[in-house]
Design an enzyme around this catalytic site. Structure first.
Site, PDB file in Angstrom:
ATOM      1  N   TYR A 176       5.308-125.514  25.646  1.00 48.86           N
ATOM      2  CA  TYR A 176       4.273-124.817  26.409  1.00 48.86           C
ATOM      3  C   TYR A 176       2.888-125.410  26.133  1.00 48.86           C
ATOM      4  O   TYR A 176       1.884-124.708  26.097  1.00 48.86           O
ATOM      5  CB  TYR A 176       4.272-123.315  26.117  1.00 48.86           C
ATOM      6  CG  TYR A 176       5.382-122.582  26.815  1.00 48.86           C
ATOM      7  CD1 TYR A 176       5.150-121.856  27.974  1.00 48.86           C
ATOM      8  CD2 TYR A 176       6.682-122.649  26.330  1.00 48.86           C
ATOM      9  CE1 TYR A 176       6.183-121.202  28.632  1.00 48.86           C
ATOM     10  CE2 TYR A 176       7.727-122.010  26.981  1.00 48.86           C
ATOM     11  CZ  TYR A 176       7.472-121.285  28.126  1.00 48.86           C
ATOM     12  OH  TYR A 176       8.490-120.644  28.775  1.00 48.86           O
TER      13      TYR A 176
ATOM     14  N   ASN B 151       9.579-126.519  33.817  1.00 49.20           N
ATOM     15  CA  ASN B 151       8.340-126.701  34.578  1.00 49.20           C
ATOM     16  C   ASN B 151       7.137-126.971  33.675  1.00 49.20           C
ATOM     17  O   ASN B 151       6.182-127.658  34.075  1.00 49.20           O
ATOM     18  CB  ASN B 151       8.069-125.475  35.450  1.00 49.20           C
ATOM     19  CG  ASN B 151       8.098-124.172  34.681  1.00 49.20           C
ATOM     20  OD1 ASN B 151       9.056-123.878  33.973  1.00 49.20           O
ATOM     21  ND2 ASN B 151       7.062-123.354  34.830  1.00 49.20           N
TER      22      ASN B 151
ATOM     23  N   HIS C  69      17.198-125.565  34.051  1.00 45.34           N
ATOM     24  CA  HIS C  69      16.075-124.716  33.632  1.00 45.34           C
ATOM     25  C   HIS C  69      15.899-123.534  34.586  1.00 45.34           C
ATOM     26  O   HIS C  69      15.954-122.381  34.173  1.00 45.34           O
ATOM     27  CB  HIS C  69      14.768-125.500  33.562  1.00 45.34           C
ATOM     28  CG  HIS C  69      13.625-124.650  33.079  1.00 45.34           C
ATOM     29  ND1 HIS C  69      13.596-124.099  31.820  1.00 45.34           N
ATOM     30  CD2 HIS C  69      12.491-124.222  33.701  1.00 45.34           C
ATOM     31  CE1 HIS C  69      12.488-123.376  31.678  1.00 45.34           C
ATOM     32  NE2 HIS C  69      11.815-123.431  32.803  1.00 45.34           N
TER      33      HIS C  69
ATOM     34  N   HIS D 256      10.378-115.095  39.064  1.00 43.85           N
ATOM     35  CA  HIS D 256      10.851-116.395  39.561  1.00 43.85           C
ATOM     36  C   HIS D 256      11.891-116.278  40.662  1.00 43.85           C
ATOM     37  O   HIS D 256      12.844-117.069  40.718  1.00 43.85           O
ATOM     38  CB  HIS D 256      11.380-117.244  38.404  1.00 43.85           C
ATOM     39  CG  HIS D 256      10.341-117.591  37.385  1.00 43.85           C
ATOM     40  ND1 HIS D 256       9.199-118.291  37.696  1.00 43.85           N
ATOM     41  CD2 HIS D 256      10.268-117.298  36.057  1.00 43.85           C
ATOM     42  CE1 HIS D 256       8.466-118.434  36.591  1.00 43.85           C
ATOM     43  NE2 HIS D 256       9.081-117.839  35.598  1.00 43.85           N
TER      44      HIS D 256
ATOM     45  N   VAL E  53      13.343-117.718  33.256  1.00 47.85           N
ATOM     46  CA  VAL E  53      13.099-116.271  33.264  1.00 47.85           C
ATOM     47  C   VAL E  53      13.097-115.791  31.817  1.00 47.85           C
ATOM     48  O   VAL E  53      14.073-115.984  31.091  1.00 47.85           O
ATOM     49  CB  VAL E  53      14.171-115.526  34.077  1.00 47.85           C
ATOM     50  CG1 VAL E  53      13.947-114.019  33.981  1.00 47.85           C
ATOM     51  CG2 VAL E  53      14.130-115.978  35.523  1.00 47.85           C
TER      52      VAL E  53
END
Length: 426
Positions: free
Chosen positions: A176, A206, A290, A300, A330
């Protein structure tokens, strides 16, 4: 520096909306970790990954340039083997340059054996050790996605460290960092105690994209440089998707954030990879993505990476009789029945969403009501999964919830391999 980061944050919101696609509840604070040594030649952020049936890639970072060398052996302090590798580094915008990223592949190695090793040669002051996977059943997989670098992340890693596993599977969203590259360094330091002892096999999410139009046009810069996986060995041309075998299990790591439509390189590679599988040798088959293809959480919903990738590839996995599909993204846990095309199908995969490793964005607490019949267990808590493949026909899956920093088993199920079901054989 602050002004540059403020600008990047605005660009992230405007140009990469899927990262901030819904309001999440808060979580515990982020952790910042600095190098444990002032010596720029000291190895840090050490992690290992499988390469073929009997080799291991050792990856680490140094502050200054060194010859990437690893010495290793089966006795502490006695290193019969030695290998050299390659090194690289990368820039991100004008504000960050990585240390030297070193990679060395060692082997051949014996199965189910503890090896002691030093990064940088025999004169290095720090010795590490790892255990190779066994050559026969049972084999234990730890699974956790969307980790980040928070206090919840630390709790999850602490729980995993107390469970005797052979391989760690991470379905995307590692650090992250979201373009703020020093977070990658904290992540590498945080996972080192586990990732230096057991192979970590990861795929991208992502948060690994880190593309900024005009300013930084190359996607996955940090991910591809820091977390090189054995894609060449499986015939893949991209670090974003690959496969590997370990003790009767064929694992396919797919890329949700690269081309996946029919005719794409990934699609063609997947078709070829599935055709090459021998279920007598690897009776278990699982895939890792993912963005989940099945999801009853409000988070999502309707994203391209879920909807269109499912349309493109679900039938390929179904016809190959994939047993399990793990996903992240999620920030909650959910286990589905065996499904295909949104309905129960005894020959379909069991889908498990496990994007609850400890990320900074919090949990996705809102589920759709009523609960669809294909969804068997769902809960918005941080935690990790444990998969014990007992033999060629049976495996047990458990989900461990982080409950006030105590690992509590909340979901458990026994699974039978589709290769053992005569009615599902192709």
């Amino acid at each position: 520096m602050v002004k540059i980061w403020d600008f990047l944050a605005i660009m992230l919101i405007v140009l990469v909306p899927n990262v901030l696609s819904y309001d999440r509840p808060g979580t515990r604070k982020d952790i910042v970790m600095h190098p444990s040594s002032d010596d720029p030649l000291s190895p840090e952020q050490v992690h290992i990954s499988l390469v073929g049936p009997d080799k291991m890639r050792i990856s680490w970072i140094t502050g200054h340039s060194i010859m990437p060398t690893v010495v290793y052996g089966t006795t502490s302090g006695n290193y019969e083997g030695s290998a050299n590798g390659t090194s690289s580094s990368y820039h991100y915008l004008l504000v960050y340059r990585s240390g030297q990223i070193n990679e060395v592949v060692i082997g051949p190695l014996k199965p189910n054996t503890v090896y002691y090793y030093k990064c940088g040669g025999p004169s290095s002051t720090q010795e590490f050790n790892f255990k190779t996977p066994p050559s026969q059943f049972p084999i234990n997989f730890a699974v956790a996605g969307d980790l980040g670098t928070t206090e919840w992340t630390k709790s999850t890693l602490d729980h995993v460290s107390k469970w005797e596993h052979d391989v760690f599977i991470l379905p995307g969203d590692l650090s992250y960092a979201d373009m703020w590259q020093p977070v990658w360094d904290t992540f590498g330091r945080m996972v080192q105690p586990l990732a230096s002892k057991r192979p970590w096999m990861v795929t991208q999410g992502n948060h690994e994209v880190e593309l900024i139009p005009v300013l930084h046009r190359r996607s996955f810069t940090a991910y591809n440089n820091r977390w090189r996986m054995p894609f060449e060995e499986s015939g893949s041309t991209s670090n974003l998707y690959y496969s590997f075998n370990v003790v009767g299990v064929h694992v396919i790591m797919l890329g949700s954030y690269t081309d996946f439509e029919p005719g794409s390189d990934q699609y063609q590679w997947l078709e070829k990879d599935l055709k090459s599988i021998d279920r007598k040798t690897t009776p278990w088959l699982m895939a890792v993505i993912h963005a989940p293809w099945y999801n009853t959480n409000e988070a999502h919903q309707g994203e391209k990476e879920s909807v269109e990738m499912k349309q493109s590839m679900e039938t390929l996995l179904y016809k190959a009789r994939v047993d399990l599909v793990f996903a992240g993204h999620v920030h909650a846990y959910e286990r589905f029945n065996r499904v295909y095309q949104d309905k129960f199908d005894k020959c379909g995969p069991v889908y498990i969403n496990i994007g609850d490793g400890g990320n900074k964005e919090g949990l996705a607490k809102n589920y759709r009501d009523p609960t669809p019949a294909i969804s068997l267990f769902r809960e918005a808590s941080f935690g990790h999964g444990q998969l014990v493949v007992v033999n060629a026909t049976h495996a047990q899956w458990k989900w461990q919830r982080n409950d006030d920093d105590v690992s509590v088993e909340k979901d458990s199920v026994w699974l039978t391999s589709l290769s053992a079901d005569s009615s599902c054989r192709i």
